[in-house]
Design a protein around this motif. Structure first.
Motif, PDB file in Angstrom:
ATOM      1  N   HIS A 267      52.193  51.414  64.946  1.00 23.13           N
ATOM      2  CA  HIS A 267      53.027  50.818  63.899  1.00 23.13           C
ATOM      3  C   HIS A 267      52.155  50.071  62.892  1.00 23.13           C
ATOM      4  O   HIS A 267      52.377  50.109  61.684  1.00 23.13           O
ATOM      5  CB  HIS A 267      54.021  49.811  64.499  1.00 23.13           C
ATOM      6  CG  HIS A 267      54.966  50.390  65.509  1.00 23.13           C
ATOM      7  ND1 HIS A 267      54.887  50.106  66.848  1.00 23.13           N
ATOM      8  CD2 HIS A 267      56.026  51.232  65.369  1.00 23.13           C
ATOM      9  CE1 HIS A 267      55.857  50.738  67.494  1.00 23.13           C
ATOM     10  NE2 HIS A 267      56.553  51.440  66.629  1.00 23.13           N
TER      11      HIS A 267
ATOM     12  N   LYS B 212      49.603  56.317  71.232  1.00 18.20           N
ATOM     13  CA  LYS B 212      50.243  55.015  71.451  1.00 18.20           C
ATOM     14  C   LYS B 212      51.744  55.161  71.278  1.00 18.20           C
ATOM     15  O   LYS B 212      52.215  55.846  70.371  1.00 18.20           O
ATOM     16  CB  LYS B 212      49.701  53.990  70.454  1.00 18.20           C
ATOM     17  CG  LYS B 212      48.258  53.654  70.712  1.00 18.20           C
ATOM     18  CD  LYS B 212      47.904  52.289  70.199  1.00 18.20           C
ATOM     19  CE  LYS B 212      46.434  52.034  70.407  1.00 18.20           C
ATOM     20  NZ  LYS B 212      46.178  50.859  71.237  1.00 18.20           N
TER      21      LYS B 212
ATOM     22  N   GLY C 190      55.214  57.889  61.004  1.00 20.16           N
ATOM     23  CA  GLY C 190      54.059  58.396  61.736  1.00 20.16           C
ATOM     24  C   GLY C 190      54.162  59.881  62.026  1.00 20.16           C
ATOM     25  O   GLY C 190      55.245  60.400  62.297  1.00 20.16           O
TER      26      GLY C 190
ATOM     27  N   ASP D 171      55.733  61.331  65.388  1.00 18.74           N
ATOM     28  CA  ASP D 171      57.084  61.905  65.430  1.00 18.74           C
ATOM     29  C   ASP D 171      57.175  62.944  64.313  1.00 18.74           C
ATOM     30  O   ASP D 171      57.854  62.740  63.303  1.00 18.74           O
ATOM     31  CB  ASP D 171      58.122  60.799  65.250  1.00 18.74           C
ATOM     32  CG  ASP D 171      58.042  59.765  66.346  1.00 18.74           C
ATOM     33  OD1 ASP D 171      58.765  59.897  67.329  1.00 18.74           O
ATOM     34  OD2 ASP D 171      57.217  58.838  66.240  1.00 18.74           O
TER      35      ASP D 171
ATOM     36  N   VAL E  42      47.904  57.391  65.989  1.00 18.70           N
ATOM     37  CA  VAL E  42      46.935  56.442  66.551  1.00 18.70           C
ATOM     38  C   VAL E  42      46.976  56.585  68.076  1.00 18.70           C
ATOM     39  O   VAL E  42      48.060  56.627  68.670  1.00 18.70           O
ATOM     40  CB  VAL E  42      47.280  54.991  66.147  1.00 18.70           C
ATOM     41  CG1 VAL E  42      46.325  54.002  66.804  1.00 18.70           C
ATOM     42  CG2 VAL E  42      47.236  54.849  64.629  1.00 18.70           C
TER      43      VAL E  42
HETATM   44  P1  AMP Z   1      59.240  53.839  66.723  1.00 17.22           P
HETATM   45  O1  AMP Z   1      59.258  52.349  66.764  1.00 17.22           O
HETATM   46  O2  AMP Z   1      58.688  54.456  67.976  1.00 17.22           O
HETATM   47  O3  AMP Z   1      60.551  54.435  66.268  1.00 17.22           O
HETATM   48  O4  AMP Z   1      58.192  54.227  65.595  1.00 17.22           O
HETATM   49  C1  AMP Z   1      58.297  53.741  64.302  1.00 17.22           C
HETATM   50  C2  AMP Z   1      57.339  54.487  63.412  1.00 17.22           C
HETATM   51  O5  AMP Z   1      56.010  54.315  63.897  1.00 17.22           O
HETATM   52  C3  AMP Z   1      57.618  55.995  63.398  1.00 17.22           C
HETATM   53  O6  AMP Z   1      57.450  56.491  62.081  1.00 17.22           O
HETATM   54  C4  AMP Z   1      56.570  56.531  64.335  1.00 17.22           C
HETATM   55  O7  AMP Z   1      56.197  57.878  64.053  1.00 17.22           O
HETATM   56  C5  AMP Z   1      55.414  55.589  64.072  1.00 17.22           C
HETATM   57  N1  AMP Z   1      54.504  55.588  65.219  1.00 17.22           N
HETATM   58  C6  AMP Z   1      54.818  55.312  66.507  1.00 17.22           C
HETATM   59  N2  AMP Z   1      53.738  55.483  67.304  1.00 17.22           N
HETATM   60  C7  AMP Z   1      52.733  55.890  66.491  1.00 17.22           C
HETATM   61  C8  AMP Z   1      51.371  56.253  66.717  1.00 17.22           C
HETATM   62  N3  AMP Z   1      50.816  56.233  67.921  1.00 17.22           N
HETATM   63  N4  AMP Z   1      50.629  56.619  65.650  1.00 17.22           N
HETATM   64  C9  AMP Z   1      51.176  56.662  64.398  1.00 17.22           C
HETATM   65  N5  AMP Z   1      52.450  56.332  64.133  1.00 17.22           N
HETATM   66  C10 AMP Z   1      53.221  55.963  65.157  1.00 17.22           C
END
Ligand code: AMP
Length: 285
Positions: free
Chosen positions: A38, A185, A148, A151, A177
């Protein structure tokens, strides 16, 4: 100093003021329990916008009835600290009653792109994602929004939705990442026990193997998938939901790898379902 907003009205009031001052706004939508993945989105948003708004909302409409909505990890205090240190201006952390006050009967569905990959085993997931992201876009009215590549299907769905519904927002994709050992992550990594965590490294190793095969000229998607599946199945706790190679834009399966592709997987270790992927574009070789 970061401001935490719990209501839609508060956010709107702040954004109205920023607009009066001619400032640009970047939005980073998240479900909280923030980590370095994030943070990379936030850092990019900070570099490209005057004002940064991070939404921190575990969106109930994107979880199926037997999924982990109740257990999803939450830590608003820690999230606020990370955001404050990262120079975020507003952390928007509404309650579900605030976001869904009208008990809405309007949803955003993106057809086609949501039939494959995660859409198969999570049939209402992308409708929930597209709906909540639309709501966030209408509340925050950002210039840019950051998502990210972790997804990747979600990113493709959002890009398509923005195009189809004429949202005047630039969508920025950010690279995955990873932990030092390669595991992508994720807030859900917290669910893994020690043994599952060790085995989960196989996902990245298998994707690297697959990507090397494609880069080496293997154009038969089923052969690439087989390499990946075999490696993942060599770990005793892994349970594959899917390993699939699709067109990067339409998210439809391909049998011959020609144009830009997305190779994506979902695999469970115990009760924890993890996703990961790689993209490949022959043109960019
Ligand atoms: P989430 O809180 O899991 O819904 O993720 C929120 C945003 O952070 C989404 O756009 C995800 O794709 C991005 N995100 C989560 N994990 C990662 C990661 N390891 N690397 C890059 N972006 C990420």
């Amino acid at each position: 100093m970061i401001k935490i907003c719990k209501t839609i009205d508060e956010v709107r009031k702040e954004v109205k003021q920023y607009r009066k001052e001619g400032l640009s706004v970047g939005l980073v939508p998240t479900m909280g329990y923030l980590h370095e993945g994030h943070k990379s989105l936030i850092d990019k948003a900070v570099a490209e916008n005057d004002i940064i708004i991070v939404s921190d909302f575990v969106n109930p409409t994107q979880f199926g009835p037997n999924e982990d909505l109740a257990d999803y990890p939450r830590d608003l205090e820690k999230d606020a600290m990370l955001c404050d240190n990262a120079k975020v201006d507003i952390l928007f952390a509404p309650k579900p009653e605030e976001m869904y006050a009208s008990n809405g009967c309007t949803f955003v569905t993106v057809d086609g792109l949501t039939n494959e990959l995660c859409g198969k085993s999570r049939p209402i997931h992308f409708r929930g994602v597209a709906t909540v992201v639309s709501k966030l876009f209408n509340i925050v009215t950002p210039d840019r929004a950051y998502f990210g590549e972790k997804d990747a299907q979600q990113l493709a769905v959002i890009r398509r939705m923005v195009k189809d519904l004429n949202f005047n927002i630039e969508i920025i994709g950010c690279p995955i990442v990873r932990e030092e050992d390669g595991l992508a992550k994720s807030s859900r990594n917290k669910y893994l026990n020690e043994e599952e965590r060790l085995e989960a490294i196989v996902l990245h190793r298998a994707l690297v193997l697959g990507k090397e095969a494609v880069a080496g000229g293997e154009a038969d998607a089923s052969k690439v998938k087989e390499l990946i599946v075999d490696m993942i199945n060599s770990e005793s706790l892994s349970k594959i939901d899917y390993v699939e190679i699709v067109d990067a834009e339409t998210i439809q399966p391909v049998s011959i790898i020609e144009g830009p592709i997305l190779c994506a997987l979902a695999v469970s270790f115990g009760n924890t379902r993890l996703i990961d992927n790689f993209s490949y574009d022959n043109e960019e070789k």
